[in-house]
Design an enzyme around this catalytic site. Sequence first.
Site, mmCIF file in Angstrom:
data_model
loop_
_atom_site.group_PDB
_atom_site.id
_atom_site.type_symbol
_atom_site.label_atom_id
_atom_site.label_comp_id
_atom_site.label_asym_id
_atom_site.label_seq_id
_atom_site.Cartn_x
_atom_site.Cartn_y
_atom_site.Cartn_z
ATOM 1 N N ASN A 1 42.209 33.840 45.025
ATOM 2 C CA ASN A 1 41.148 32.771 45.207
ATOM 3 C C ASN A 1 42.009 31.299 45.934
ATOM 4 O O ASN A 1 41.500 30.723 46.627
ATOM 5 C CB ASN A 1 40.621 32.100 43.990
ATOM 6 C CG ASN A 1 41.471 31.720 42.800
ATOM 7 O OD1 ASN A 1 42.358 31.945 42.698
ATOM 8 N ND2 ASN A 1 40.747 30.633 42.209
ATOM 9 N N GLY B 1 45.029 34.886 36.912
ATOM 10 C CA GLY B 1 43.945 35.574 37.185
ATOM 11 C C GLY B 1 42.899 35.853 36.122
ATOM 12 O O GLY B 1 42.660 34.870 35.392
ATOM 13 N N THR C 1 40.649 36.760 32.694
ATOM 14 C CA THR C 1 40.991 36.750 31.583
ATOM 15 C C THR C 1 41.066 38.277 30.966
ATOM 16 O O THR C 1 42.044 38.598 30.149
ATOM 17 C CB THR C 1 39.798 36.157 30.665
ATOM 18 O OG1 THR C 1 39.732 34.843 31.125
ATOM 19 C CG2 THR C 1 40.217 36.190 29.320
ATOM 20 N N GLY D 1 44.443 39.219 31.968
ATOM 21 C CA GLY D 1 45.414 38.737 31.191
ATOM 22 C C GLY D 1 45.576 39.195 29.620
ATOM 23 O O GLY D 1 46.580 39.230 29.368
ATOM 24 N N CYS E 1 39.205 28.311 39.801
ATOM 25 C CA CYS E 1 39.321 28.437 38.183
ATOM 26 C C CYS E 1 38.627 27.114 37.624
ATOM 27 O O CYS E 1 38.167 27.434 36.733
ATOM 28 C CB CYS E 1 40.861 28.574 37.886
ATOM 29 S SG CYS E 1 41.906 27.528 38.424
ATOM 30 N N GLU F 1 51.590 25.111 33.538
ATOM 31 C CA GLU F 1 51.975 24.829 35.028
ATOM 32 C C GLU F 1 52.108 23.667 35.373
ATOM 33 O O GLU F 1 51.506 22.627 34.827
ATOM 34 C CB GLU F 1 51.450 25.984 36.151
ATOM 35 C CG GLU F 1 51.517 27.501 35.524
ATOM 36 C CD GLU F 1 51.258 28.378 36.592
ATOM 37 O OE1 GLU F 1 50.068 28.211 37.179
ATOM 38 O OE2 GLU F 1 51.955 29.189 37.236
HETATM 39 P P1 NAD Z 1 42.659 39.742 38.962
HETATM 40 O O1 NAD Z 1 43.180 39.524 37.340
HETATM 41 O O2 NAD Z 1 41.665 40.869 39.034
HETATM 42 O O3 NAD Z 1 44.060 39.829 39.548
HETATM 43 C C1 NAD Z 1 44.862 38.803 39.582
HETATM 44 C C2 NAD Z 1 46.289 39.258 40.006
HETATM 45 O O4 NAD Z 1 46.487 40.154 39.094
HETATM 46 C C3 NAD Z 1 46.322 40.082 41.486
HETATM 47 O O5 NAD Z 1 47.358 40.190 41.827
HETATM 48 C C4 NAD Z 1 46.068 41.780 40.845
HETATM 49 O O6 NAD Z 1 46.535 42.575 41.805
HETATM 50 C C5 NAD Z 1 46.871 41.603 39.740
HETATM 51 N N1 NAD Z 1 46.503 42.621 38.530
HETATM 52 C C6 NAD Z 1 45.254 43.504 38.391
HETATM 53 N N2 NAD Z 1 45.403 44.268 37.293
HETATM 54 C C7 NAD Z 1 46.690 44.196 36.945
HETATM 55 C C8 NAD Z 1 47.260 44.898 35.801
HETATM 56 N N3 NAD Z 1 46.719 45.868 35.175
HETATM 57 N N4 NAD Z 1 48.493 44.454 35.788
HETATM 58 C C9 NAD Z 1 49.208 43.524 36.333
HETATM 59 N N5 NAD Z 1 48.586 42.902 37.590
HETATM 60 C C10 NAD Z 1 47.297 43.172 37.800
HETATM 61 O O7 NAD Z 1 42.026 38.011 38.966
HETATM 62 P P2 NAD Z 1 41.258 37.806 40.503
HETATM 63 O O8 NAD Z 1 40.105 38.290 40.656
HETATM 64 O O9 NAD Z 1 42.560 37.910 41.641
HETATM 65 O O10 NAD Z 1 41.236 36.282 40.152
HETATM 66 C C11 NAD Z 1 40.231 35.500 39.738
HETATM 67 C C12 NAD Z 1 40.474 35.104 38.377
HETATM 68 O O11 NAD Z 1 41.615 34.243 38.255
HETATM 69 C C13 NAD Z 1 39.242 34.158 38.003
HETATM 70 O O12 NAD Z 1 38.978 34.454 36.469
HETATM 71 C C14 NAD Z 1 40.069 32.717 38.012
HETATM 72 O O13 NAD Z 1 39.036 31.686 37.058
HETATM 73 C C15 NAD Z 1 41.339 33.074 37.768
HETATM 74 N N6 NAD Z 1 42.230 31.943 37.824
HETATM 75 C C16 NAD Z 1 42.782 31.228 37.151
HETATM 76 C C17 NAD Z 1 43.363 29.954 37.527
HETATM 77 C C18 NAD Z 1 44.325 29.164 36.393
HETATM 78 O O14 NAD Z 1 45.344 28.509 36.765
HETATM 79 N N7 NAD Z 1 43.828 29.433 35.191
HETATM 80 C C19 NAD Z 1 43.815 29.640 38.762
HETATM 81 C C20 NAD Z 1 43.224 30.689 39.825
HETATM 82 C C21 NAD Z 1 42.361 31.799 39.311
#
Ligand code: NAD
Length: 488
Positions: free
Chosen positions: A158, A234, A236, A239, A290, A469
Amino acid sequence: MVLLLWNIAVNTMQMRIGGTETGAMAGKVLDVRNPATGEIIESVPSGTGDDVGSAVGAAGDACGTWGKKTPRERGTILFHAAQRVREQHKDLARLLTMEQGKPLKEALDEVRGFANILEFYAGLSSHSSGEAIRLGAVGDGIVIREPLGVCGAIIPWNMPVLIMGWKIGPALLAGNTMVLKPASTTPLTCLKLAAILDRAGLPPGVLNVITGPGEEVGEAIIRHQAIKKISFTGDTATGEKIRKLGSLNQKELVLELGGSDPMIVMDDADLRTAVEGAIRGRFYNAGQTCTAVKRLYVHEKIADHFTRELKDRVEALTVGNGLGAKVDMGPLNSAGQRERIAVMVESVRSADEGTIVTGGCEMRGKTFENGNFYRPTLVAGVEPESRLVTEEVFGPVLPVMTIPDLATAIREANNTRYGLGASIWTRDIGNVRRFFDEVHAGIVWVNRHLTVPPEVPFGGVNASGIGRENGQDALDGYSRTKTLLLGW
Ligand code: NAD
């Protein structure tokens, strides 16, 4: 020769390991599509666990020389990189729009934001070394900060450029080396930025970028024993998975996860500013931020007027290809993301859990036919049990609820598993004080929303994550103290 990659039919942009470009060991590629047109604009290697192993090896080899440089020397390289990014910001922003979908003006903001972060940490280089403490008869203590070693960074699609900056700025200034994985749909600008950093003087191996699927490349990074710390941004659910894997091999973890930020508008607020705040807070980046406004609570005395004004502004938004002039909102990043949003809105419609004031469907017509466009949507009177309230809505849909007083607003704001940001719109300092004290969030805004400057720590509570961060906090988090006690 420097190639303008966005003018080339379909090319493969390589990963970066040890300062050089390289394909994946398995030879497979991932196609990167323009979300506004559906066209493949580039492909990248689909990396493997073996590629992660090579990158960690290169990062480990680079630790000694990079860690021994003075903070000022490291800061100077970050500063030079920021200057190069500023020189190339228009081309970088265009590439970001083409892979991510956001309007060019937002992509320009994001690229400049990346340069701001590098400059901010470069500026901290003379404050990052440690301290001396007089201990009376015991002697003198000298506390130094040393880098952790090889760190891993996993970033979402994003805000790929800004979030790359949030991770590499403090980690590299503190003397660590890094293996970074961008999201599969937005790897291109990150790769370009890594090449710029290398050309600005980063020694080979300090920053390595591996492209590929999360389950393969991401998990290999988390499982690798030589990686000391992971910073993940990414979803939750992802995470949670990472928290379990990471704690198995005792890694330090920063998890920046989802949010469902409330925006509270009290009856004494400046309504025009608040309407504009809600528009930017929700529809910036097509709602895929986010800290976007994900739940809007308006005081019942002003709710009808406010919703009418909001409806007019939502309907005036120009939606289109982010490269077009005067476009306010681009497509969603992927067809899957648009589908998720459409399903959520349908669930509200079919269960009669709110009134769709405007939008509530995909964009139709020739301009939109191959892109992932969704109409900016306002839903009023949304029930508390609706998915639009209980889940993170990562798209251009704004649920509006009314509240009779601040106590109810705070109760509703906290009625979520998330706790990233929250805002209150009011002129009453008493409202501000109470809201700040009682709302569960890592950042609280007054009469604004969304902005996250590099100077202030950023992160969430509860299901929104752990760790911070930005700011001095992030820099401290990428080093550990070591104490020398001099007994005289
Ligand atoms: P996602 O969790 O699908 O992917 C994030 C990253 O993790 C990608 O690079 C993906 O390839 C990788 N990934 C996926 N599965 C994994 C695994 N099993 N092990 C390790 N890595 C893995 O998230 P997304 O859809 O790319 O992002 C959107 C989400 O991120 C939303 O929930 C948003 O709120 C959140 N976000 C949070 C912040 C913050 O600072 N809190 C900032 C931006 C986005």
